[in-house]
Design an enzyme around this catalytic site. Structure first.
Site, PDB file in Angstrom:
ATOM      1  CE1 TYR A  11      -3.166   2.981   0.843  1.00  0.00           C
ATOM      2  CE2 TYR A  11      -2.590   2.741   3.166  1.00  0.00           C
ATOM      3  CZ  TYR A  11      -3.252   3.420   2.155  1.00  0.00           C
ATOM      4  OH  TYR A  11      -3.997   4.529   2.465  1.00  0.00           O
ATOM      5  CB  ILE A  12       2.938   2.931   2.557  1.00  0.00           C
ATOM      6  CG1 ILE A  12       1.764   2.858   3.549  1.00  0.00           C
ATOM      7  CG2 ILE A  12       3.636   4.284   2.680  1.00  0.00           C
ATOM      8  CD1 ILE A  12       2.170   2.830   5.015  1.00  0.00           C
ATOM      9  CG  ASN A  32       7.378 -11.917   0.712  1.00  0.00           C
ATOM     10  OD1 ASN A  32       6.527 -11.034   0.735  1.00  0.00           O
ATOM     11  ND2 ASN A  32       7.752 -12.578   1.800  1.00  0.00           N
ATOM     12  CE  LYS A  84      -0.965  -3.503   6.188  1.00  0.00           C
ATOM     13  NZ  LYS A  84      -1.488  -2.349   5.511  1.00  0.00           N
ATOM     14  CB  SER A 124       4.280   2.091  13.518  1.00  0.00           C
ATOM     15  OG  SER A 124       2.991   2.214  14.042  1.00  0.00           O
ATOM     16  CE1 TYR A 148       3.758  -3.766  12.162  1.00  0.00           C
ATOM     17  CE2 TYR A 148       2.443  -2.380  13.631  1.00  0.00           C
ATOM     18  CZ  TYR A 148       3.174  -2.536  12.470  1.00  0.00           C
ATOM     19  OH  TYR A 148       3.347  -1.474  11.619  1.00  0.00           O
ATOM     20  CE  LYS A 152       6.706  -1.705  11.427  1.00  0.00           C
ATOM     21  NZ  LYS A 152       7.416  -1.826  10.154  1.00  0.00           N
ATOM     22  CG  ASN A 198      -6.136  -0.572   9.874  1.00  0.00           C
ATOM     23  OD1 ASN A 198      -5.472  -1.326   9.187  1.00  0.00           O
ATOM     24  ND2 ASN A 198      -5.771  -0.199  11.086  1.00  0.00           N
ATOM     25  CG  LEU A 199     -12.600   4.094  11.091  1.00  0.00           C
ATOM     26  CD1 LEU A 199     -13.821   3.301  11.539  1.00  0.00           C
ATOM     27  CD2 LEU A 199     -12.411   5.326  11.996  1.00  0.00           C
ATOM     28  NE  ARG A 291      -9.212  -1.919  17.628  1.00  0.00           N
ATOM     29  CZ  ARG A 291      -8.861  -1.443  16.435  1.00  0.00           C
ATOM     30  NH1 ARG A 291      -9.179  -2.106  15.335  1.00  0.00           N
ATOM     31  NH2 ARG A 291      -8.205  -0.304  16.322  1.00  0.00           N
TER      32      ARG A 291
END
Ligand code: NAD
Ligand code: UDP
Length: 336
Positions: A11-12, A32, A84, A124, A148, A152, A198-199, A291
């Site tokens: 994505y990024i 990969n 992620k 992050s 996760y 990082k 994610n929202l 959550r």
């Protein structure tokens, strides 16, 4: 410059490839495809009219990555490759530590042996753990609440140690807040597998009637309307942050950390309202339980990036919603 982009099909990474190519850089991608499709890179080539040498290999495969460094005159690396998903990392911690950390070690080793001196790393805001106050500056205490986040944090420490042993080299640790949105063309965007965590991708799938309604996780937080507040940043602004970090790193040595956010907090209900206004799509929702592990509020102090990188996010919430929706509407099944 020729830039190696690890995780460049993601994505990024795919959005950053566009900005790098538009600035006249050459790009080589290693991915990969564990969480992406090579179609994203074909679309980047289509949008930019440039060619991207692509290696569909694992970054921890030292022999294959040695070939990549041998076949191109790489001058800098942007390192996105990694797993992620927070929930998945709790269930598969060893896979997360192995994938994210071992691949980074291979990368550092080969960068040093090929004398490639500049690295931009995807960190992050999760490294701030349960931050006590907002906006969060880079100097805030660090901690992590899941495997996760720990990958990082550990990688930040590893890179800080490594860079002191590498003469003339520099690393930028970029701590992203909440990336959303998509390229304005609607050709590339976020393509989550299964039910989105994610929202924003959840909202776009509700808008597309792929999901019945949004569950809002708690409305009893100490925030403007009781729902969680986050710092959403348009992925194209984020991509530009990488280009700016790279420009700066060429003139620097050592390790440098930057928050990449907008500095603005938006609640879940505010985002839902903005999305409905920007797109005209209704978003049915229900309030459900909090959550576990969520903080009430998290937004960046990004003034260091503005001062030192000459970078500032310029796209607002309406643009984020509009571009997310365009991508979802025009690619209902993502890249498939
Ligand atoms: P993504 O999953 O879309 O991209 C990561 C890419 O890395 C994928 O294409 C995947 O196939 C690849 N990859 C994973 N392990 C690999 C390996 N061992 N070898 C080669 N390729 C590998 O995720 P993204 O949202 O683009 O995130 C990019 C980076 O930014 C990640 O490191 C992520 O942890 C970090 N980050 C993301 C967010 C976010 O909300 N999206 C927030 C903060 C930080
Ligand atoms: N959220 C929500 N419903 C969802 C997904 C997220 O209410 O289906 C809320 C979540 O509680 C948080 C905000 O939206 O307050 C952003 O969540 P996301 O997972 O996108 O980012 P993160 O919490 O990792 O910053």
């Amino acid at each position: 410059m020729t830039i190696l982009v690890t995780g460049g099909a993601g994505y990024i990474g795919s959005h950053t490839c566009i900005e790098l190519l538009n600035q006249g850089h050459k790009v080589v991608v290693v991915d990969n495809l564990v969480n992406s499709h090579s179609e994203s890179l074909q679309r980047v080539e289509e949008l930019t009219g440039k060619n991207i040498p692509f290696y569909a290999v694992d970054l921890s495969n030292e022999a294959e990555i040695t070939k990549v460094f041998s076949e191109h005159s790489i001058e800098a690396v942007i390192h996105f490759a990694g797993l992620k998903a927070v929930g998945e990392s709790v269930k598969q911690p060893i896979r997360y530590y192995d994938n994210n950390i071992r691949s980074t070690l291979v990368l550092c080793k080969l960068m040093q042996s090929f004398s490639v001196k500049h690295l931009v790393f995807s960190s992050s805001a999760t490294v701030y753990g349960l931050a006590e106050s907002n906006p969060i500056p880079e100097t805030a205490p660090l901690s992590a609440t899941n495997p996760y986040g720990r990958t990082k944090l550990f990688i930040e420490y590893i890179l800080n140690d490594w860079i002191t042993t590498f003469d003339g080299a520099s690393v930028a640790l970029l701590r992203y807040f909440n990336p959303v949105g998509a390229h304005a063309s609607g050709r590339i965007g976020e393509d989550p597998q299964g039910i989105p965590n994610n929202l924003m991708p959840y909202i776009t799938q509700v808008a597309a009637v792929r999901r019945e309604k949004l569950s809002i996780f708690g409305n009893d937080y100490d925030t403007v309307d009781g729902t969680g507040v986050r710092d959403y940043i348009h992925v194209v602004d984020l991509a530009m942050g990488h280009v700016k970090a790279l420009d700066a790193l060429i003139h620097l040595t050592g390790s440098h950390v930057y928050n990449l956010g907008t500095g603005n907090g938006t609640s879940v209900l505010e985002l839902v309202q903005a999305f409905q206004q920007a797109t005209g799509q209704p978003i049915p929702y229900e309030i459900s339980a909090r959550r576990p592990g969520d903080v009430a509020t998290c937004f960046a102090d990004s003034s260091k990036a503005e001062r030192e990188l000459n970078w500032k996010a310029v796209r607002g919430i309406v643009e984020m919603c509009r571009d997310s929706w365009k991508w979802q509407k025009e690619n209902p099944n993502g890249y498939k």
